[in-house]
Motif scaffolding. Structure first.
Motif, PDB file in Angstrom:
ATOM      1  N   PHE A 139      12.941  -3.511  45.326  1.00  0.00           N
ATOM      2  CA  PHE A 139      11.637  -3.868  45.899  1.00  0.00           C
ATOM      3  C   PHE A 139      11.817  -4.255  47.373  1.00  0.00           C
ATOM      4  CE2 PHE A 139       8.890  -5.265  42.002  1.00  0.00           C
ATOM      5  CZ  PHE A 139       9.170  -4.062  41.379  1.00  0.00           C
ATOM      6  N   SER A 149       8.567  -9.940  44.562  1.00  0.00           N
ATOM      7  CA  SER A 149       7.804  -9.421  43.421  1.00  0.00           C
ATOM      8  C   SER A 149       6.443 -10.122  43.288  1.00  0.00           C
ATOM      9  CB  SER A 149       8.615  -9.520  42.135  1.00  0.00           C
ATOM     10  OG  SER A 149       8.986 -10.848  41.897  1.00  0.00           O
ATOM     11  N   GLU A 177       4.416 -10.523  45.548  1.00  0.00           N
ATOM     12  CA  GLU A 177       3.431  -9.793  46.368  1.00  0.00           C
ATOM     13  C   GLU A 177       2.931  -8.528  45.677  1.00  0.00           C
ATOM     14  OE1 GLU A 177       4.379  -9.053  50.548  1.00  0.00           O
ATOM     15  OE2 GLU A 177       5.056 -11.140  50.651  1.00  0.00           O
ATOM     16  N   CYS A 178       3.562  -8.206  44.552  1.00  0.00           N
ATOM     17  CA  CYS A 178       3.092  -7.041  43.803  1.00  0.00           C
ATOM     18  C   CYS A 178       1.853  -7.420  43.007  1.00  0.00           C
ATOM     19  CB  CYS A 178       4.165  -6.552  42.836  1.00  0.00           C
ATOM     20  SG  CYS A 178       5.542  -5.796  43.680  1.00  0.00           S
ATOM     21  N   GLY A 230       7.069  -1.271  41.458  1.00  0.00           N
ATOM     22  CA  GLY A 230       6.086  -2.282  41.845  1.00  0.00           C
ATOM     23  C   GLY A 230       5.047  -1.680  42.772  1.00  0.00           C
ATOM     24  N   TYR A 231       3.893  -2.331  42.836  1.00  0.00           N
ATOM     25  CA  TYR A 231       2.786  -1.861  43.678  1.00  0.00           C
ATOM     26  C   TYR A 231       2.155  -3.039  44.392  1.00  0.00           C
ATOM     27  CZ  TYR A 231       2.994   1.922  40.221  1.00  0.00           C
ATOM     28  OH  TYR A 231       3.424   2.914  39.387  1.00  0.00           O
ATOM     29  N   THR A 232       2.013  -2.915  45.713  1.00  0.00           N
ATOM     30  CA  THR A 232       1.189  -3.880  46.437  1.00  0.00           C
ATOM     31  C   THR A 232      -0.265  -3.418  46.313  1.00  0.00           C
ATOM     32  OG1 THR A 232       1.268  -2.619  48.476  1.00  0.00           O
ATOM     33  CG2 THR A 232       3.022  -4.253  48.162  1.00  0.00           C
ATOM     34  N   ALA A 266       5.803  -1.440  48.248  1.00  0.00           N
ATOM     35  CA  ALA A 266       6.581  -2.287  47.336  1.00  0.00           C
ATOM     36  C   ALA A 266       7.936  -1.677  47.009  1.00  0.00           C
ATOM     37  CB  ALA A 266       5.800  -2.553  46.056  1.00  0.00           C
TER      38      ALA A 266
END
Ligand code: ADP
Ligand code: ZN
Length: 433
Positions: free
Chosen positions: A79, A83, A85-86, A103-105, A293
């Motif tokens: 990342f 994490s 911030e995901c 992971g995805y922002t 991310a």
């Protein structure tokens, strides 16, 4: 009428697109170099820095990222943001081993919605459509990826998830679903269940299907179109790149357009690791240039395909890739001959007595490999008696011998013996030590 979801990027001229890609690539390379210790160490080891990337050609100076890098850094080691911030974490279905996380922002989510909305729009989905999502709606990226795209586009989503096949059919009828999303193998399971219930889905409101997440042959595509009375379109993606939305089919129904402003695609020779020119088949390598991310650099996807740039009847300028015939992991070497499950699928589906339910079993007999294929016949064929079934077996065996050059032990097995798929079908059992 709006022809594209995003006309600017889907029809951008090559020079402008390249300039855009270089800008995003440079940003991403700096982003991971500064934020992901794994990448900093790997780049240092290769003696490259973000400053060395000034053009698309410079991409080939960068090291690859491979599946074991993800596994070794499980769960969050790659990342580029904390994490916390995901806003979302997914994991791959783990078809080939330990799962892989992604992971995805918030920004990554919007980007995913954009790439998926292009996919859906190109397949013909419009805001008035009712889209039944029969992909598994959990950690697997397929289900929620399609949900995100449908929300972005503004059509109606019916989140059935996979399974409960009878209820899927009832809901298609009650909700008048016009679009279905699923794996190709689950689409067949639905078609078969409908037939058992005496319901002809060709007469239903369904008009489009968007399928992906597993390899399928052109013959399978036509079979699904025929049985469901729909246009069968395609989506391609993988957890490591955020999920579906990497590439999508268009009205030409030949190959898939890559969302090139988000992903740079290369094809390499899997042995020498050298990039191959456009048009040659090899292993797909993807670099995500807009993700935040977990953007991966030169990720070896292990899917085999070919890239080509040609004017497409749909008007999109985006690079095209061939339908993925197989994962390189799925390639079987049987007595020295390379074999892909999709080659067997194509042969089986050309034989009218046979249904698309099959399993390939490879085992070892002494020094030799033994290839066996269990396949079901179409339901009505069983009534014609044993002799007919033996005749079908011989026909399949001689087609396989004729086209692939291998002797296969073919068995037409009883109806419904082969496990029906609700997600990714398991077509190969390799029992060799
Ligand atoms: P897993 O590796 O556990 O199956 P994913 O769910 O991330 O994890 O699956 C991604 C893989 O699924 C791709 O690398 C590819 O092998 C396959 N795939 C996805 N879409 C397609 C498609 N349209 N055609 C063929 N294979 C596909
Ligand atoms: Zn096109």
């Amino acid at each position: 009428m709006q022809k594209y979801w995003n006309e600017k990027f889907e029809t951008m001229q090559e020079n402008a697109l390249r300039a855009f890609q270089v800008k995003k690539l440079k940003e991403t390379v700096s982003w991971v170099y500064e934020r992901v210790p794994f990448y900093r160490a790997r780049f240092d080891e290769y003696g490259v820095t973000p400053d060395d990337v000034q053009s698309l050609e410079d991409l080939s100076r960068l090291p690859f990222t491979i599946k074991s890098d993800l596994r070794e850094n499980y769960p969050f080691g790659l990342f580029a943001v904390p994490s916390q911030e995901c806003v979302r974490i997914h994991a791959s279905s783990g078809t080939t081993g330990k799962p892989i996380t992604g992971g995805y922002t918030q920004e990554d989510m919007a980007q995913w919605g954009e790439c998926m909305a292009r996919t859906l729009w190109a397949a013909g989905v419009r805001p008035t459509d009712v889209c039944q999502n029969a992909y598994n709606m959990g950690l697997f990226t397929g289900g929620l990826g399609f949900l995100t795209g449908t929300e972005t586009l503004g059509a109606t989503l019916v989140p059935t998830g996979s399974g409960q096949t009878e209820r899927q059919i009832i809901l298609i009828q009650d909700f008048k679903s016009t679009v279905i999303y699923s794996t190709p193998s689950y689409a067949l399971t639905i078609a078969e269940k409908a037939a058992e219930l005496g319901i002809n889905l060709r007469d239903s409101s369904l008009r489009i299907g968007i399928f992906g997440a597993e390899p399928w042959s052109e013959e399978m595509r036509r079979e699904i179109e025929e049985r469901l009375g729909i246009v069968a379109m395609e989506s391609y993606g993988l957890t490591e790149m955020g999920g579906p939305g990497v590439a999508f089919s268009c009205s030409e129904k030949k190959g898939l357009h890559i969302n090139e402003d988000h992903y740079i695609a290369e094809v390499i020779d899997p042995v020498t690791e050298e990039p191959l020119p456009l048009g040659e088949e090899g292993e797909l390598v993807l670099t995500a240039i807009q993700r935040k991310a977990m953007p991966l650099i030169r990720y070896r996807v292990r899917d085999l395909t070919r890239l080509y740039r040609e004017s497409c009847e749909c008007g999109r300028t985006l690079l095209k890739m061939d339908r993925v015939r197989a994962r390189s992991d799925d390639m079987l070497i049987v007595n020295g001959i390379n074999l892909y499950p999709s080659q067997i699928e194509s042969i089986l589906l050309e034989i009218p007595e046979v249904s698309p339910q099959y399993v390939i079993v490879v085992s070892k007999h002494g020094y030799l490999d033994r290839l066996a294929i269990d396949v079901e016949a179409r339901k009505e064929i069983y009534d014609l008696g044993e002799e007919k079934l033996r005749e079908v077996e011989i026909k399949i065996q001689s087609r396989i011998k004729g086209t692939i050059g291998l002797t296969a032990h073919v068995r037409v097995v009883p109806y419904k013996i082969i496990e029906r798929s609700e997600g990714k079908a398991k077509r190969v059992i390799d029992q060799r030590p």
